[in-house]
Design an enzyme around this catalytic site. Structure first.
Site, short mmCIF file in Angstrom:
data_model
loop_
_atom_site.label_atom_id
_atom_site.label_comp_id
_atom_site.label_asym_id
_atom_site.label_seq_id
_atom_site.Cartn_x
_atom_site.Cartn_y
_atom_site.Cartn_z
N LYS A 67 -58.20 19.23 -6.74
CA LYS A 67 -58.37 17.58 -6.40
C LYS A 67 -57.31 17.56 -5.15
CE LYS A 67 -55.58 14.64 -9.00
NZ LYS A 67 -55.44 13.63 -9.99
N ASN A 160 -41.09 -3.24 -20.96
CA ASN A 160 -41.06 -2.87 -19.55
C ASN A 160 -40.09 -3.49 -18.95
OD1 ASN A 160 -42.75 -1.33 -17.72
ND2 ASN A 160 -43.34 -3.50 -16.51
N SER A 199 -42.68 5.02 -13.70
CA SER A 199 -42.34 5.64 -12.54
C SER A 199 -40.96 5.90 -12.37
CB SER A 199 -43.06 4.98 -11.21
OG SER A 199 -42.83 3.93 -11.09
N MET A 219 -45.80 10.40 -20.21
CA MET A 219 -46.98 10.61 -19.53
C MET A 219 -46.65 10.17 -17.97
SD MET A 219 -48.98 11.65 -21.59
CE MET A 219 -50.24 11.95 -20.59
N THR A 221 -43.70 11.51 -16.10
CA THR A 221 -42.70 12.10 -15.52
C THR A 221 -43.84 13.44 -14.96
OG1 THR A 221 -40.88 11.42 -16.40
CG2 THR A 221 -41.05 13.90 -15.35
N ASP A 222 -44.01 13.17 -13.73
CA ASP A 222 -44.72 14.32 -13.15
C ASP A 222 -44.38 14.88 -11.59
OD1 ASP A 222 -45.10 12.16 -11.47
OD2 ASP A 222 -47.37 11.94 -11.60
N GLY A 292 -46.80 15.06 -21.15
CA GLY A 292 -47.91 15.09 -20.16
C GLY A 292 -47.77 15.38 -18.80
P1 NAD Z 1 -47.38 1.55 -11.43
O1 NAD Z 1 -46.90 1.34 -10.26
O2 NAD Z 1 -48.73 0.55 -11.65
O3 NAD Z 1 -46.41 1.05 -12.59
C1 NAD Z 1 -45.11 1.74 -12.79
C2 NAD Z 1 -44.54 1.37 -14.00
O4 NAD Z 1 -43.19 2.03 -14.10
C3 NAD Z 1 -44.27 -0.04 -14.43
O5 NAD Z 1 -44.50 -0.46 -15.69
C4 NAD Z 1 -42.93 -0.49 -13.98
O6 NAD Z 1 -42.29 -1.62 -14.20
C5 NAD Z 1 -42.32 0.81 -14.26
N1 NAD Z 1 -41.16 1.00 -13.59
C6 NAD Z 1 -40.94 1.15 -12.35
N2 NAD Z 1 -39.49 1.43 -12.01
C7 NAD Z 1 -39.04 1.69 -13.21
C8 NAD Z 1 -37.57 2.15 -13.42
N3 NAD Z 1 -36.75 2.41 -12.56
N4 NAD Z 1 -37.40 2.33 -14.80
C9 NAD Z 1 -38.53 1.94 -15.86
N5 NAD Z 1 -39.54 1.60 -15.37
C10 NAD Z 1 -40.08 1.51 -14.09
O7 NAD Z 1 -47.87 3.11 -11.73
P2 NAD Z 1 -48.79 3.83 -12.48
O8 NAD Z 1 -50.12 4.01 -11.73
O9 NAD Z 1 -48.96 3.13 -13.81
O10 NAD Z 1 -48.28 5.16 -12.76
C11 NAD Z 1 -47.01 5.39 -13.79
C12 NAD Z 1 -46.33 6.67 -13.68
O11 NAD Z 1 -47.39 7.60 -14.03
C13 NAD Z 1 -46.15 7.16 -12.08
O12 NAD Z 1 -44.92 7.56 -12.02
C14 NAD Z 1 -47.36 8.33 -11.77
O13 NAD Z 1 -46.81 9.17 -11.09
C15 NAD Z 1 -47.66 8.95 -13.13
N6 NAD Z 1 -48.83 9.59 -13.38
C16 NAD Z 1 -48.70 10.56 -14.33
C17 NAD Z 1 -49.86 11.32 -14.54
C18 NAD Z 1 -49.81 12.43 -15.20
O14 NAD Z 1 -50.80 13.11 -15.28
N7 NAD Z 1 -48.73 12.79 -15.89
C19 NAD Z 1 -51.08 10.93 -13.90
C20 NAD Z 1 -50.96 9.70 -13.13
C21 NAD Z 1 -49.75 9.18 -12.71
#
Ligand code: NAD
Length: 321
Positions: A67, A160, A199, A219, A221-222, A292
């Site tokens: 990817k 949230n 995030s 899920m 933290t990546d 994850g």
């Molecule tokens: P998004 O921007 O749509 O949502 C972000 C979320 O994090 C919101 O709920 C926001 O309120 C919250 N947030 C932001 N700053 C914060 C803080 N300082 N403390 C607590 N909460 C906080 O993003 P998304 O697309 O929903 O992605 C969320 C996370 O998932 C990202 O970190 C992304 O990298 C990760 N992710 C992980 C995988 C995986 O395979 N593990 C895959 C895709 C995305």
């Protein structure tokens, strides 16, 4: 070569097929039949973008590829496009010839939701009734929809940092015919399953917010430096992950490992539970946690499934390449 454009993906693959593909590849990883290649992730010095590649080979599913993509933080405000952009490339493992190019944006959300679902199915108590969400962004809605299919949940609760986003969760709960309640972090003690998908770079969910017997799927933290839960929660839990090497370096477990409060040898592959070589949860009081981190093989698994579905549906675009 087959092309499956992003706009076609939603009509071809759903949560069931994504779940099956991800469960199969986690099992193959644990039995040594599939492995991920080292991840490349670079700040390219243009548009503040992070770009990289995640790849691997699954001998069982016969998926080889990568990817390519990343995060363009100004896409939404400047161009009304989503910030995460990715494409999956598949190759014929017998010949190396390019086999397919598949839109990777929706697939990323589906495969990430499938991963926590696999963990809930294999590790949560069978009688789980309350699901708690930490996070209410784009991924959270996919996570919640998929998680709700794994147990007979009766209620959704959520916290949230930005409470104005909580209606995103309430809407999914309503679609499923379940009540939703916004809670303080301490209210998550009522949850039997908790999914964290933010995030954040600072922990929100502390060990005191989680009751014994809960299953937690972390899920969000990546990346190195990100953190959603207190290291003490990792110490307290029986920890499972998609890939141990990623969990200890860029997953939720990185902090407990670097603080010396968890041993790498105490972090187990979820695939071992699927294969039956690890017993998984052993009592109703046990706190289980899935770290994850997101691996390239998940992307290849769902992309391969999409290609097969597109061919079967007669909508695959074939080009001479
Ligand atoms: P998004 O921007 O749509 O949502 C972000 C979320 O994090 C919101 O709920 C926001 O309120 C919250 N947030 C932001 N700053 C914060 C803080 N300082 N403390 C607590 N909460 C906080 O993003 P998304 O697309 O929903 O992605 C969320 C996370 O998932 C990202 O970190 C992304 O990298 C990760 N992710 C992980 C995988 C995986 O395979 N593990 C895959 C895709 C995305």
């Amino acid at each position: 070569m087959i092309i499956v454009p992003e706009a076609k993906i939603g009509n071809l693959i759903g949560r069931d097929e994504s779940y099956k593909a991800v469960e199969q590849v986690f099992a193959a990883m644990a039995s040594g039949d599939a492995y991920n290649f080292p991840v490349i992730r670079e700040a390219i010095g243009h548009e503040d973008a992070l770009y990289g590649f995640k790849g691997g080979f699954d001998k069982v599913g016969q998926s080889l590829g990568l990817k390519a993509g990343g995060y363009w933080p100004h896409n939404f405000e400047k161009r009304d496009m989503i910030n995460h952009q990715s494409t999956v490339f598949l190759f014929d493992p017998d010949t190396g010839k390019a086999r397919a190019m598949v839109g990777g944006n929706l697939l990323t959300a589906l495969r990430t939701a499938a991963a926590s679902s696999v963990s809930i199915n294999h590790l949560a108590r069978k009688d789980a009734k309350v699901i708690g969400m930490v996070g209410a962004g784009h991924q959270a809605t996919f996570q919640l929809r998929a998680a709700l299919e794994q147990r007979s949940f009766e209620k959704v609760i959520g916290w949230n940092l930005h409470p104005e986003m909580l209606p995103n969760l309430a809407k999914v709960a309503e679609e499923a015919g379940l009540p939703f309640e916004a809670v303080e972090l301490s209210g998550l003690r009522d949850a039997d399953v908790i999914v964290t998908i933010t995030s954040s770079f600072e922990p929100s969910l502390m060990s005191e917010h989680v009751s014994d017997g809960t299953h937690v799927a972390c899920m969000g933290t990546d990346t190195i430096g990100k953190q959603e839960v207190e290291a003490a929660l990792i110490t307290r839990a029986t920890v499972f992950t998609d890939e141990v090497a990623q969990a200890v370096t860029l997953g939720e477990s990185q902090h407990a490992i670097s603080q010396g409060v968890k041993n790498q040898s105490d972090i187990h592959q979820i695939g071992a539970v699927i294969n039956g070589t690890h017993s998984g949860r052993t009592s109703d009081d046990e706190l289980t946690l899935f770290d994850g981190t997101g691996v390239g093989l998940q992307d290849l698994a769902v992309a391969s499934a999409v290609v097969d579905l597109a061919v079967a549906a007669g909508v695959a675009i074939e080009v001479d390449f």
